[in-house]
Write a protein that holds these residues in place. Sequence first.
Motif, PDB file in Angstrom:
ATOM      1  N   ALA A  57       0.746  -1.306  -0.090  1.00 56.21           N
ATOM      2  CA  ALA A  57       0.054   0.044  -0.123  1.00 56.21           C
ATOM      3  C   ALA A  57       0.789   1.342   0.044  1.00 56.21           C
ATOM      4  CB  ALA A  57      -1.156   0.060   1.322  1.00 56.21           C
ATOM      5  N   GLN A  58       2.210   1.036  -0.031  1.00 50.66           N
ATOM      6  CA  GLN A  58       2.912   2.403  -0.035  1.00 50.66           C
ATOM      7  C   GLN A  58       2.902   3.236  -1.211  1.00 50.66           C
ATOM      8  OE1 GLN A  58       6.865   0.875   2.229  1.00 50.66           O
ATOM      9  NE2 GLN A  58       6.745   0.599   0.290  1.00 50.66           N
ATOM     10  N   GLY A  59       3.005   4.756  -0.977  1.00 51.62           N
ATOM     11  CA  GLY A  59       2.882   5.474  -2.231  1.00 51.62           C
ATOM     12  C   GLY A  59       2.197   6.793  -1.825  1.00 51.62           C
ATOM     13  N   LEU A  60       1.456   7.475  -2.799  1.00 51.35           N
ATOM     14  CA  LEU A  60       1.100   8.756  -2.300  1.00 51.35           C
ATOM     15  C   LEU A  60      -0.535   8.860  -2.426  1.00 51.35           C
ATOM     16  CD1 LEU A  60       3.415  11.218  -4.605  1.00 51.35           C
ATOM     17  CD2 LEU A  60       3.198  11.327  -1.986  1.00 51.35           C
ATOM     18  N   TYR A  61      -0.888   9.446  -1.523  1.00 48.86           N
ATOM     19  CA  TYR A  61      -2.464   9.485  -1.149  1.00 48.86           C
ATOM     20  C   TYR A  61      -3.072  10.936  -1.423  1.00 48.86           C
ATOM     21  CZ  TYR A  61      -2.317   4.556   0.057  1.00 48.86           C
ATOM     22  OH  TYR A  61      -2.244   3.273   0.115  1.00 48.86           O
ATOM     23  N   GLY A  62      -4.019  11.041  -1.916  1.00 47.86           N
ATOM     24  CA  GLY A  62      -4.402  12.603  -2.012  1.00 47.86           C
ATOM     25  C   GLY A  62      -3.694  13.365  -2.990  1.00 47.86           C
ATOM     26  N   LEU A  63      -3.536  12.928  -4.164  1.00 47.11           N
ATOM     27  CA  LEU A  63      -2.722  13.691  -5.101  1.00 47.11           C
ATOM     28  C   LEU A  63      -3.347  15.139  -5.670  1.00 47.11           C
ATOM     29  CD1 LEU A  63      -1.188  10.834  -7.384  1.00 47.11           C
ATOM     30  CD2 LEU A  63      -0.071  12.464  -5.719  1.00 47.11           C
ATOM     31  N   GLY A  64      -4.854  15.028  -5.500  1.00 39.61           N
ATOM     32  CA  GLY A  64      -5.581  15.984  -6.108  1.00 39.61           C
ATOM     33  C   GLY A  64      -5.255  17.250  -5.011  1.00 39.61           C
ATOM     34  N   PRO A  71       5.536  20.010   0.131  1.00 41.32           N
ATOM     35  CA  PRO A  71       5.874  18.387   0.259  1.00 41.32           C
ATOM     36  C   PRO A  71       4.760  17.879   0.717  1.00 41.32           C
ATOM     37  CG  PRO A  71       7.212  19.599   1.906  1.00 41.32           C
ATOM     38  CD  PRO A  71       6.379  20.508   1.112  1.00 41.32           C
ATOM     39  N   PRO A  72       4.383  16.537   0.544  1.00 46.72           N
ATOM     40  CA  PRO A  72       3.267  15.847   1.179  1.00 46.72           C
ATOM     41  C   PRO A  72       3.859  15.575   2.701  1.00 46.72           C
ATOM     42  CG  PRO A  72       4.786  14.195  -0.093  1.00 46.72           C
ATOM     43  CD  PRO A  72       5.167  15.687  -0.318  1.00 46.72           C
ATOM     44  N   LEU A  73       2.672  15.128   3.411  1.00 48.85           N
ATOM     45  CA  LEU A  73       2.841  14.772   4.856  1.00 48.85           C
ATOM     46  C   LEU A  73       3.457  13.168   4.626  1.00 48.85           C
ATOM     47  CD1 LEU A  73      -0.406  15.877   6.703  1.00 48.85           C
ATOM     48  CD2 LEU A  73       1.690  16.753   6.967  1.00 48.85           C
ATOM     49  N   ARG A  74       4.372  13.118   5.765  1.00 42.67           N
ATOM     50  CA  ARG A  74       4.964  11.739   5.534  1.00 42.67           C
ATOM     51  C   ARG A  74       4.594  10.843   6.673  1.00 42.67           C
ATOM     52  NH1 ARG A  74       9.326  14.977   3.784  1.00 42.67           N
ATOM     53  NH2 ARG A  74       9.951  15.613   5.930  1.00 42.67           N
ATOM     54  N   PRO A 110      -1.408  15.964   0.142  1.00 40.08           N
ATOM     55  CA  PRO A 110      -0.866  14.856  -0.307  1.00 40.08           C
ATOM     56  C   PRO A 110      -0.360  13.962   0.885  1.00 40.08           C
ATOM     57  CG  PRO A 110      -0.305  16.103  -2.128  1.00 40.08           C
ATOM     58  CD  PRO A 110      -0.657  17.043  -0.898  1.00 40.08           C
ATOM     59  N   VAL A 111      -0.277  12.583   1.089  1.00 37.33           N
ATOM     60  CA  VAL A 111       0.341  12.019   2.280  1.00 37.33           C
ATOM     61  C   VAL A 111       1.000  10.850   1.439  1.00 37.33           C
ATOM     62  CG1 VAL A 111      -0.002  10.454   4.030  1.00 37.33           C
ATOM     63  CG2 VAL A 111      -1.404  12.649   3.933  1.00 37.33           C
ATOM     64  N   ASP A 112       2.256  10.893   1.824  1.00 35.61           N
ATOM     65  CA  ASP A 112       3.261   9.887   1.378  1.00 35.61           C
ATOM     66  C   ASP A 112       3.575   8.801   2.626  1.00 35.61           C
ATOM     67  OD1 ASP A 112       5.549   8.499   0.236  1.00 35.61           O
ATOM     68  OD2 ASP A 112       6.851   9.537   1.462  1.00 35.61           O
ATOM     69  N   LEU A 113       2.816   7.574   2.053  1.00 39.79           N
ATOM     70  CA  LEU A 113       2.769   6.455   3.154  1.00 39.79           C
ATOM     71  C   LEU A 113       3.890   5.602   2.822  1.00 39.79           C
ATOM     72  CD1 LEU A 113       1.386   4.595   5.055  1.00 39.79           C
ATOM     73  CD2 LEU A 113       0.167   3.599   3.358  1.00 39.79           C
ATOM     74  N   ARG A 114       4.648   5.054   3.872  1.00 40.98           N
ATOM     75  CA  ARG A 114       5.575   4.176   3.570  1.00 40.98           C
ATOM     76  C   ARG A 114       5.418   3.156   4.891  1.00 40.98           C
ATOM     77  NH1 ARG A 114      12.094   3.730   4.733  1.00 40.98           N
ATOM     78  NH2 ARG A 114      12.424   1.558   3.990  1.00 40.98           N
ATOM     79  N   ASN A 115       5.457   1.867   4.622  1.00 36.61           N
ATOM     80  CA  ASN A 115       4.889   0.589   5.755  1.00 36.61           C
ATOM     81  C   ASN A 115       6.120  -0.322   5.722  1.00 36.61           C
ATOM     82  OD1 ASN A 115       3.714  -1.474   7.250  1.00 36.61           O
ATOM     83  ND2 ASN A 115       1.661  -0.692   6.330  1.00 36.61           N
ATOM     84  N   VAL A 116       6.757  -0.202   7.018  1.00 35.99           N
ATOM     85  CA  VAL A 116       7.803  -1.172   7.436  1.00 35.99           C
ATOM     86  C   VAL A 116       7.342  -2.355   8.228  1.00 35.99           C
ATOM     87  CG1 VAL A 116       9.536   0.606   6.758  1.00 35.99           C
ATOM     88  CG2 VAL A 116       8.727   0.267   9.047  1.00 35.99           C
ATOM     89  N   ALA A 117       6.010  -2.491   8.857  1.00 36.73           N
ATOM     90  CA  ALA A 117       5.587  -3.142   9.517  1.00 36.73           C
ATOM     91  C   ALA A 117       5.950  -4.713   9.084  1.00 36.73           C
ATOM     92  CB  ALA A 117       4.030  -3.133   9.696  1.00 36.73           C
ATOM     93  N   LEU A 118       6.130  -5.827   9.978  1.00 41.20           N
ATOM     94  CA  LEU A 118       6.555  -7.143   9.531  1.00 41.20           C
ATOM     95  C   LEU A 118       5.533  -7.897   9.989  1.00 41.20           C
ATOM     96  CD1 LEU A 118       8.553  -9.073   8.162  1.00 41.20           C
ATOM     97  CD2 LEU A 118       9.768  -9.098  10.397  1.00 41.20           C
ATOM     98  N   PRO A 119       4.820  -8.735   9.375  1.00 37.15           N
ATOM     99  CA  PRO A 119       3.930  -9.910   9.921  1.00 37.15           C
ATOM    100  C   PRO A 119       4.580 -10.773  10.645  1.00 37.15           C
ATOM    101  CG  PRO A 119       3.378  -9.381   7.732  1.00 37.15           C
ATOM    102  CD  PRO A 119       4.665  -8.729   7.867  1.00 37.15           C
ATOM    103  N   GLY A 120       4.217 -11.219  11.986  1.00 38.79           N
ATOM    104  CA  GLY A 120       4.802 -11.941  12.809  1.00 38.79           C
ATOM    105  C   GLY A 120       5.816 -11.209  13.945  1.00 38.79           C
ATOM    106  N   ALA A 121       6.009  -9.781  13.754  1.00 39.63           N
ATOM    107  CA  ALA A 121       6.874  -9.206  14.399  1.00 39.63           C
ATOM    108  C   ALA A 121       6.627  -9.141  15.848  1.00 39.63           C
ATOM    109  CB  ALA A 121       7.122  -7.739  13.914  1.00 39.63           C
ATOM    110  N   CYS A 122       7.438  -9.141  16.931  1.00 43.64           N
ATOM    111  CA  CYS A 122       7.137  -8.800  18.189  1.00 43.64           C
ATOM    112  C   CYS A 122       8.032  -7.261  18.508  1.00 43.64           C
ATOM    113  CB  CYS A 122       8.044  -9.772  19.141  1.00 43.64           C
ATOM    114  SG  CYS A 122       7.138 -11.534  19.162  1.00 43.64           S
ATOM    115  N   SER A 123       7.635  -6.797  19.731  1.00 46.07           N
ATOM    116  CA  SER A 123       8.155  -5.516  19.917  1.00 46.07           C
ATOM    117  C   SER A 123       9.767  -5.368  19.634  1.00 46.07           C
ATOM    118  CB  SER A 123       7.755  -5.286  21.358  1.00 46.07           C
ATOM    119  OG  SER A 123       6.578  -4.950  21.595  1.00 46.07           O
ATOM    120  N   ASP A 124      10.613  -6.401  20.015  1.00 44.72           N
ATOM    121  CA  ASP A 124      11.879  -6.427  19.497  1.00 44.72           C
ATOM    122  C   ASP A 124      12.485  -6.016  18.196  1.00 44.72           C
ATOM    123  OD1 ASP A 124      11.495  -8.782  18.849  1.00 44.72           O
ATOM    124  OD2 ASP A 124      12.542 -10.034  20.122  1.00 44.72           O
TER     125      ASP A 124
END
Length: 348
Positions: A57-64, A71-74, A110-124
């Motif tokens: 789902a990474q990318g720019l949202y609200g290009l209009g 700059p877009p919000l990050r 616009p909002v620049d979305l980057r997702n670094v979340a990892l399925p299965g991750a614990c807090s460490d």
Amino acid sequence: MTSMSRARVARRIAAGAAYGGGGIGLVGAAAMGLLLAEVQLAKRQVGNGTAPHAPKAQGLYGLGYSVPGEPPLRLRMLGDSTAAGQGVRRAGQTPGALLASGLAAVAERPVDLRNVALPGACSDDLDRQVALVLADPAQVPDVCVIMIGANDVTHRMPPTRSVRHLSAAVRRLRTAGAEVVVGTCPDLGTIEPVQQPLRWLARRASRQLAAAQTIGAVEQGGRTVSLGDLLGPEFAANPRELFGPDNYHPSAEGYATAAMAVLPTVCAALGLWPADEERPDVSRREGFLPVARAAAEAASEAGTEVTAAMPTGPRGPWALLKRRRRRRVPESEPAPVTPSPQAGPSGV
């Protein structure tokens, strides 16, 4: 467990995290054997790990809303599969996309979305994720959303260790200049295949960790939103609609409901929410409380926000507890990008 009892436990866990303790457990040793047996049965019924990978789902949202030179919000998403959006098929259904499109509409930027979340991750794993988010000093996020904790419970990570990792992540992000909103540990007692007594134990452990996470995050300058059962009262009425096909991860409607709860806090952290809604509303049982008491109250009711209010008080630091009105979040797809591949273990 009463909110006062939960507040005491949460404060002990948070204190242990701050001072290096690690021996405070979430459930008694006598119950551990039964708990482990029930966990194995629940895993077979849940089918954990069979859900498809989270959509990119990474990318720019609200290009209009683009304005030359502005700059877009990050927005950055960190955490486990809840933050990644595992369990849905379209990018626009993930919590990151929903928050990005909602934030773009409120900010009219616009909002620049980057997702670094990892399925299965614990807090460490948060240390690694924060390093990715802060790798470019010229691209410090405006706001980061962290959703973490479920795997810490199911993998029996000591809660003091869990909170220590989360607190360190919030501190690093705040020091870098990013606002931070933490969606605390969801209520694992709501998963349909989980049977008693695991259901009760899972709910108790989840809420204790959520309360301790709130204390740790707020004391480092972040805000929290209790995900609880992710969906509040809607879950009890529509459990099959709000969980995905694996009966473990939220469905598209479930993620939308969670995003509606988190979006107002994200906007408030950036100064984008109406000023008149920032004052406590006694009709919604909002107000100032010692941070441990506010954390315990929030853990008992999904969608409750806690943010720092006063650094000192007669019973330690105080916090503002708010129950913000939810607003529908539009679903939209990101502008085309070439996202970096995600890999890792499947899980919560």
